[in-house]
Design a protein around this motif. Structure first.
Motif, PDB file in Angstrom:
ATOM      1  N   SER A 133       2.979  19.859  11.843  1.00  0.00           N
ATOM      2  CA  SER A 133       3.962  20.449  12.949  1.00  0.00           C
ATOM      3  C   SER A 133       4.790  18.918  13.419  1.00  0.00           C
ATOM      4  O   SER A 133       5.983  19.024  13.951  1.00  0.00           O
ATOM      5  CB  SER A 133       3.326  20.682  14.136  1.00  0.00           C
ATOM      6  OG  SER A 133       2.391  19.772  14.718  1.00  0.00           O
TER       7      SER A 133
ATOM      8  N   GLY B 223       8.455  15.975   6.163  1.00  0.00           N
ATOM      9  CA  GLY B 223       8.992  17.313   6.320  1.00  0.00           C
ATOM     10  C   GLY B 223      10.147  17.393   5.479  1.00  0.00           C
ATOM     11  O   GLY B 223      10.356  18.945   5.293  1.00  0.00           O
TER      12      GLY B 223
ATOM     13  N   GLU C 227      -0.663  26.256   1.928  1.00  0.00           N
ATOM     14  CA  GLU C 227      -0.417  26.497   3.519  1.00  0.00           C
ATOM     15  C   GLU C 227      -0.059  25.050   4.181  1.00  0.00           C
ATOM     16  O   GLU C 227       0.746  25.212   5.083  1.00  0.00           O
ATOM     17  CB  GLU C 227      -1.833  26.734   4.030  1.00  0.00           C
ATOM     18  CG  GLU C 227      -2.108  27.067   5.624  1.00  0.00           C
ATOM     19  CD  GLU C 227      -3.519  27.224   5.867  1.00  0.00           C
ATOM     20  OE1 GLU C 227      -3.656  26.956   7.170  1.00  0.00           O
ATOM     21  OE2 GLU C 227      -4.464  27.428   5.184  1.00  0.00           O
TER      22      GLU C 227
ATOM     23  N   HIS D 187       3.910  24.845   3.477  1.00  0.00           N
ATOM     24  CA  HIS D 187       4.707  25.674   4.052  1.00  0.00           C
ATOM     25  C   HIS D 187       4.689  25.244   5.659  1.00  0.00           C
ATOM     26  O   HIS D 187       5.782  25.181   6.344  1.00  0.00           O
ATOM     27  CB  HIS D 187       4.107  27.109   4.052  1.00  0.00           C
ATOM     28  CG  HIS D 187       4.847  28.160   5.048  1.00  0.00           C
ATOM     29  ND1 HIS D 187       5.950  28.415   4.558  1.00  0.00           N
ATOM     30  CD2 HIS D 187       4.517  28.643   6.137  1.00  0.00           C
ATOM     31  CE1 HIS D 187       6.451  29.215   5.346  1.00  0.00           C
ATOM     32  NE2 HIS D 187       5.437  29.571   6.483  1.00  0.00           N
ATOM     33  N   ALA D 188       3.723  24.632   6.290  1.00  0.00           N
ATOM     34  CA  ALA D 188       3.622  24.025   7.403  1.00  0.00           C
ATOM     35  C   ALA D 188       4.463  22.774   7.639  1.00  0.00           C
ATOM     36  O   ALA D 188       5.134  22.747   8.656  1.00  0.00           O
ATOM     37  CB  ALA D 188       2.176  23.878   8.079  1.00  0.00           C
ATOM     38  N   ARG D 189       4.359  22.218   6.689  1.00  0.00           N
ATOM     39  CA  ARG D 189       5.147  20.855   6.599  1.00  0.00           C
ATOM     40  C   ARG D 189       6.695  21.190   6.674  1.00  0.00           C
ATOM     41  O   ARG D 189       7.303  20.546   7.395  1.00  0.00           O
ATOM     42  CB  ARG D 189       4.837  20.145   5.274  1.00  0.00           C
ATOM     43  CG  ARG D 189       5.855  18.875   5.061  1.00  0.00           C
ATOM     44  CD  ARG D 189       5.513  18.415   3.464  1.00  0.00           C
ATOM     45  NE  ARG D 189       6.161  19.570   2.461  1.00  0.00           N
ATOM     46  CZ  ARG D 189       7.557  19.693   2.114  1.00  0.00           C
ATOM     47  NH1 ARG D 189       8.452  18.848   2.495  1.00  0.00           N
ATOM     48  NH2 ARG D 189       7.871  20.438   1.320  1.00  0.00           N
ATOM     49  N   ARG D 190       7.117  22.123   5.832  1.00  0.00           N
ATOM     50  CA  ARG D 190       8.557  22.550   5.963  1.00  0.00           C
ATOM     51  C   ARG D 190       8.896  23.146   7.133  1.00  0.00           C
ATOM     52  O   ARG D 190      10.071  22.971   7.753  1.00  0.00           O
ATOM     53  CB  ARG D 190       8.880  23.479   4.685  1.00  0.00           C
ATOM     54  CG  ARG D 190       8.911  22.825   3.438  1.00  0.00           C
ATOM     55  CD  ARG D 190       9.089  23.629   2.265  1.00  0.00           C
ATOM     56  NE  ARG D 190       8.017  24.425   1.768  1.00  0.00           N
ATOM     57  CZ  ARG D 190       7.951  25.628   1.852  1.00  0.00           C
ATOM     58  NH1 ARG D 190       8.935  26.461   2.253  1.00  0.00           N
ATOM     59  NH2 ARG D 190       6.685  26.357   1.092  1.00  0.00           N
ATOM     60  N   ARG D 191       8.011  23.746   7.802  1.00  0.00           N
ATOM     61  CA  ARG D 191       8.364  24.514   8.988  1.00  0.00           C
ATOM     62  C   ARG D 191       8.230  23.466   9.989  1.00  0.00           C
ATOM     63  O   ARG D 191       9.218  23.753  11.065  1.00  0.00           O
ATOM     64  CB  ARG D 191       7.207  25.519   9.307  1.00  0.00           C
ATOM     65  CG  ARG D 191       7.622  26.634  10.479  1.00  0.00           C
ATOM     66  CD  ARG D 191       6.617  27.723  10.489  1.00  0.00           C
ATOM     67  NE  ARG D 191       5.261  27.187  10.556  1.00  0.00           N
ATOM     68  CZ  ARG D 191       4.059  27.629  10.050  1.00  0.00           C
ATOM     69  NH1 ARG D 191       4.194  28.420   9.295  1.00  0.00           N
ATOM     70  NH2 ARG D 191       2.834  27.126  10.298  1.00  0.00           N
ATOM     71  N   GLY D 192       7.737  22.299   9.972  1.00  0.00           N
ATOM     72  CA  GLY D 192       7.759  21.307  10.896  1.00  0.00           C
ATOM     73  C   GLY D 192       8.845  20.364  11.010  1.00  0.00           C
ATOM     74  O   GLY D 192       9.130  19.547  11.642  1.00  0.00           O
ATOM     75  N   ARG D 193       9.836  20.432   9.896  1.00  0.00           N
ATOM     76  CA  ARG D 193      10.819  19.430   9.728  1.00  0.00           C
ATOM     77  C   ARG D 193      11.835  19.602  10.771  1.00  0.00           C
ATOM     78  O   ARG D 193      12.147  20.723  11.244  1.00  0.00           O
ATOM     79  CB  ARG D 193      11.560  19.587   8.330  1.00  0.00           C
ATOM     80  CG  ARG D 193      12.466  20.853   8.293  1.00  0.00           C
ATOM     81  CD  ARG D 193      13.206  21.060   6.870  1.00  0.00           C
ATOM     82  NE  ARG D 193      12.358  20.869   5.603  1.00  0.00           N
ATOM     83  CZ  ARG D 193      12.556  21.259   4.618  1.00  0.00           C
ATOM     84  NH1 ARG D 193      13.712  22.107   4.481  1.00  0.00           N
ATOM     85  NH2 ARG D 193      11.752  21.146   3.715  1.00  0.00           N
ATOM     86  N   SER D 194      12.233  18.296  11.237  1.00  0.00           N
ATOM     87  CA  SER D 194      13.464  18.338  12.128  1.00  0.00           C
ATOM     88  C   SER D 194      14.162  17.313  12.008  1.00  0.00           C
ATOM     89  O   SER D 194      13.909  16.121  11.466  1.00  0.00           O
ATOM     90  CB  SER D 194      12.575  18.303  13.784  1.00  0.00           C
ATOM     91  OG  SER D 194      13.496  18.166  14.813  1.00  0.00           O
TER      92      SER D 194
END
Length: 222
Positions: A110, A116, A174, A177-184
């Motif tokens: 996250s 990310g 999994e 996917h969480a890594r890419r979702r947590g990029r900012s």
């Protein structure tokens, strides 16, 4: 024989990078000197191999592929700024997807930081460094040197992905996917020490400019 040292340096570079990371060999080394010891030894060996390869390229016969132009030094000078930033953000940070990570069990998808945006920040930095240095080095030896590193950086990402998928197993998808979702783009999510790492990047960039004439006999400044 004029190319003998260059070929030998290339061979040593690839052997030193491929043999120690093979799982059975790596595990034996880690058993003896620990994970940090392995990282330290592997890093020193890699730098020594790279230094020899660069020196050997300078000593190789000069075969011009394209003429030098006054604008060419600006390419690595500009590109090395993001390269230094990527390195500063990636080194000694948790990264279970690639090599060079530290405390990978503490990785928080996250708040992945630079991971990310790419699973392999150090390989991305290597590829950018090499591609930028192709431009002002228009001879055959340096074209082969830096061009090989570009290919190595691209292919290496796929090879490391394959290896890490086997090691992590089903959880890899999994976690990715969480890594890419947590990029900012919010720099605060890169960690509480982002400012310190930004400062490290600046010092690294300036240090490389200062030491470049000493190590390679030519100033990177136009």
């Amino acid at each position: 024989m004029a190319w003998a040292e260059y070929v030998a340096a290339f061979g040593f570079f690839f052997v030193s990078h491929s043999v120690p990371v093979r799982r059975p060999i790596r595990e034996r080394i880690i058993e003896r000197i620990g994970g940090r010891g392995f990282t330290l030894v592997y890093s020193v060996l890699s730098l020594a191999a790279l230094a020899w390869l660069i020196v050997a390229a300078d000593r190789a016969p000069y075969v011009q592929l394209w003429p030098w132009a006054s604008w060419q030094p600006y390419v690595p000078l500009i590109v090395m700024a993001p390269v230094c930033l990527i390195v500063a953000l990636a080194v000694a940070r948790p990264n279970p997807f690639s090599f060079g990570g530290a405390n990978n069990d503490a990785f928080d998808p996250s708040r992945p930081g630079i991971v990310g945006w790419t699973r392999h920040p150090l390989l991305v930095a290597l590829g950018l460094w090499a591609a930028a240095h192709v431009v002002p080095n228009g001879d055959l030896a340096h074209f082969l040197l830096f061009g090989t590193f570009v290919v190595f950086a691209i292919v290496g990402q796929r090879l490391v992905d394959r290896r890490k998928r086997r090691e992590i197993g089903a959880r890899w998808e999994e976690l990715d996917h969480a890594r890419r979702r947590g990029r900012s783009l919010d720099v605060r999510r890169f960690g509480s020490r982002f400012a310190a790492r930004l400062l490290i990047a600046v010092f690294l960039y300036l240090g490389l400019i200062a030491i470049h004439p000493v190590l390679f006999g030519v100033s990177p400044l136009p």
